[in-house]
Design a protein around this motif. Sequence first.
Motif, PDB file in Angstrom:
ATOM      1  N   HIS A  65      -6.108   8.369   0.762  1.00 25.04           N
ATOM      2  CA  HIS A  65      -5.036   8.410   1.764  1.00 25.04           C
ATOM      3  C   HIS A  65      -3.791   7.660   1.281  1.00 25.04           C
ATOM      4  CE1 HIS A  65      -3.264   8.753   5.701  1.00 25.04           C
ATOM      5  NE2 HIS A  65      -3.054   7.436   5.730  1.00 25.04           N
ATOM      6  N   SER A  66      -4.021   6.489   0.675  1.00 25.92           N
ATOM      7  CA  SER A  66      -2.885   5.705   0.157  1.00 25.92           C
ATOM      8  C   SER A  66      -2.146   6.460  -0.943  1.00 25.92           C
ATOM      9  CB  SER A  66      -3.405   4.363  -0.372  1.00 25.92           C
ATOM     10  OG  SER A  66      -2.351   3.626  -0.965  1.00 25.92           O
ATOM     11  N   LEU A  67      -2.955   7.049  -1.869  1.00 24.11           N
ATOM     12  CA  LEU A  67      -2.313   7.830  -2.943  1.00 24.11           C
ATOM     13  C   LEU A  67      -1.551   9.022  -2.377  1.00 24.11           C
ATOM     14  CD1 LEU A  67      -5.172   7.800  -5.609  1.00 24.11           C
ATOM     15  CD2 LEU A  67      -2.968   6.618  -5.755  1.00 24.11           C
ATOM     16  N   LYS A  68      -2.110   9.631  -1.356  1.00 27.82           N
ATOM     17  CA  LYS A  68      -1.438  10.773  -0.742  1.00 27.82           C
ATOM     18  C   LYS A  68      -0.111  10.356  -0.119  1.00 27.82           C
ATOM     19  CE  LYS A  68      -2.056  14.455   2.620  1.00 27.82           C
ATOM     20  NZ  LYS A  68      -2.908  15.020   3.687  1.00 27.82           N
ATOM     21  N   GLU A  69      -0.118   9.211   0.583  1.00 28.76           N
ATOM     22  CA  GLU A  69       1.136   8.724   1.181  1.00 28.76           C
ATOM     23  C   GLU A  69       2.188   8.437   0.111  1.00 28.76           C
ATOM     24  OE1 GLU A  69       0.121   5.344   3.493  1.00 28.76           O
ATOM     25  OE2 GLU A  69      -0.495   6.512   5.264  1.00 28.76           O
ATOM     26  N   LYS A  70       1.748   7.788  -0.995  1.00 26.35           N
ATOM     27  CA  LYS A  70       2.702   7.511  -2.078  1.00 26.35           C
ATOM     28  C   LYS A  70       3.259   8.801  -2.664  1.00 26.35           C
ATOM     29  CE  LYS A  70       0.786   3.035  -3.559  1.00 26.35           C
ATOM     30  NZ  LYS A  70       0.146   2.309  -4.664  1.00 26.35           N
ATOM     31  N   CYS A  71       2.363   9.765  -2.887  1.00 23.19           N
ATOM     32  CA  CYS A  71       2.812  11.053  -3.430  1.00 23.19           C
ATOM     33  C   CYS A  71       3.779  11.744  -2.477  1.00 23.19           C
ATOM     34  CB  CYS A  71       1.609  11.962  -3.706  1.00 23.19           C
ATOM     35  SG  CYS A  71       0.574  11.393  -5.075  1.00 23.19           S
ATOM     36  N   ASP A  72       3.446  11.700  -1.155  1.00 25.79           N
ATOM     37  CA  ASP A  72       4.342  12.318  -0.169  1.00 25.79           C
ATOM     38  C   ASP A  72       5.714  11.648  -0.185  1.00 25.79           C
ATOM     39  OD1 ASP A  72       2.347  14.039   0.527  1.00 25.79           O
ATOM     40  OD2 ASP A  72       1.687  12.876   2.285  1.00 25.79           O
ATOM     41  N   ALA A  73       5.712  10.287  -0.263  1.00 20.47           N
ATOM     42  CA  ALA A  73       6.996   9.566  -0.283  1.00 20.47           C
ATOM     43  C   ALA A  73       7.802   9.916  -1.539  1.00 20.47           C
ATOM     44  CB  ALA A  73       6.737   8.054  -0.223  1.00 20.47           C
ATOM     45  N   GLU A  74       7.088   9.966  -2.687  1.00 25.87           N
ATOM     46  CA  GLU A  74       7.778  10.283  -3.946  1.00 25.87           C
ATOM     47  C   GLU A  74       8.315  11.716  -3.910  1.00 25.87           C
ATOM     48  OE1 GLU A  74       6.880  10.194  -8.756  1.00 25.87           O
ATOM     49  OE2 GLU A  74       5.429   9.359  -7.326  1.00 25.87           O
ATOM     50  N   ILE A  75       7.492  12.626  -3.350  1.00 29.86           N
ATOM     51  CA  ILE A  75       7.946  14.016  -3.249  1.00 29.86           C
ATOM     52  C   ILE A  75       9.153  14.123  -2.321  1.00 29.86           C
ATOM     53  CG2 ILE A  75       7.295  16.289  -2.339  1.00 29.86           C
ATOM     54  CD1 ILE A  75       4.431  15.647  -3.366  1.00 29.86           C
ATOM     55  N   ALA A  76       9.126  13.378  -1.198  1.00 28.88           N
ATOM     56  CA  ALA A  76      10.264  13.399  -0.258  1.00 28.88           C
ATOM     57  C   ALA A  76      11.523  12.860  -0.925  1.00 28.88           C
ATOM     58  CB  ALA A  76       9.918  12.581   0.988  1.00 28.88           C
TER      59      ALA A  76
END
Length: 518
Positions: A65-76
Amino acid sequence: MQIPIVWFIVACVLCVIVGVVATYFLLARKTAQSKNNATKILENAYAEAKTAKKEAILEAKEEVHSLKEKCDAEIAERYNEISKSENRLALKEELLIKKEETIDKKVETLEVALNQVKEREQSLEKEKEELKNSAEKITQELEKVAHLTKDEAKQELIDKFVDEAKHDCATKIRQMEQEAEDSAEKKAKEIVTLAVQKCATNITSEITVTVVPLPNDELKGRIIGREGRNIRAIENATGVDLIIDDTPEAVVLSGFDPVRREIARVALEKLIMDGRIHPARIEEIVEKAQKDVEASIKEAGENAVYESGILNLHPELIKILGKLKYRTSYGQNALKHSLEVCYIAGLLAGELGANVKIAKRGALLHDIGKALDHEQEGTHVSLGVEVTKKYKESPEVIHCIQAHHGDVPFNSLEAIIVQTADAISSSRPGARRELLDAYIKRLENLENIANEFKGVEKSYAIQAGREIRIMVKPEEVNDETMVFLARDIARKIENELQYPGQIKVNVIRETRAIDIAK
């Protein structure tokens, strides 16, 4: 009684059997207990493994979940950067389209103008032929009326004009001879130098604003910011007033300090290109713009020194000299003016036998005080003298600066040359701009002087007042008297008006022959 051996053996066998049976039951009991203990241990181990598995799964889920949030933030973030890049590219594309449309319109306009010019040339050729035929007819009629041939009338006018020209030349020659007799060689050099000073004029027009173009009017709101915080941040950081009015796609920077205006212009252009406009970013961009402008000032000073060939100039003087790049005087760039004065002074000094190095050095530094008059009290002459004394310039160079506006008497030929070169550069045609009212007034005066003469039908001041075209009535002014009319108008302009450079008087006479075919 002695026990028989058989019974003893039987007893021993029974004991052994009993021991074996007891041992078996004991072992069976211990085995059952061991199995129970092993079962309990296995159950406990299974429970602990199951718990550990659940905890590992939870930790893995949290990490995922943490990695997903980081990836989502980086993608945004990358998406935002891509969106901004796309917006900037769209703005650039829009600007290029507008420029292309403008160029197309200009090309069309030029083509139309070229066609009009060609048609006008053809029309003028026809009119020229008609004028030639009319002139021949008029000449024949004049010969009949005046009882003089064309050659006789022409010779009479030429003789009169030659006599007048000879009289003017004789007067001028006598005046020059008298001046040459009354002056020594040094005095003659001063007169030659000072004579050029008559070109100087007094015109006042100072630039205190800079216009920054915008890609679109929507940026005005972003520049102002919420409750005006962005515009206040820009004004506080640069010290320049930011004027946002109804002018389409433009923002005006107002301030007396040209260097601050340039810093504000560079910073605002960087902010527009960057797209991120907020107080923290404004301070960062203004700081970068200040460094860029300081580097530009230093480079301009070094280039000026290199182009003028001046050696051993103090680094601080070079830096101050570079500030003149952003300083204007009467609409004329101060650094270019200083270089121009330097070149002219070097040529004059070479022709008059003066010290070329001192003349060029004094000319290059003569307006250096203008780079400081927005920061310190005093005239640009006094500030220039003060700063050159501070950095150990020679007394001869300092005197050239001190005397170039006549504040002190001249004590060297080089100082006179610097003042003369300054006047030539300032008053040459196109060097300085006039105020609109003064400009219109001068054009009106030119036309009024021409209209006072008999036979003038209309007059037009053109070429920014450097030429006046006069249309005369053909029945009142003939081709011969046009020469005298142009001469008289030129003399009256010389006596009544003050102007830089020279004015061309162009007298035009047109004769038309009209008939009707029935």
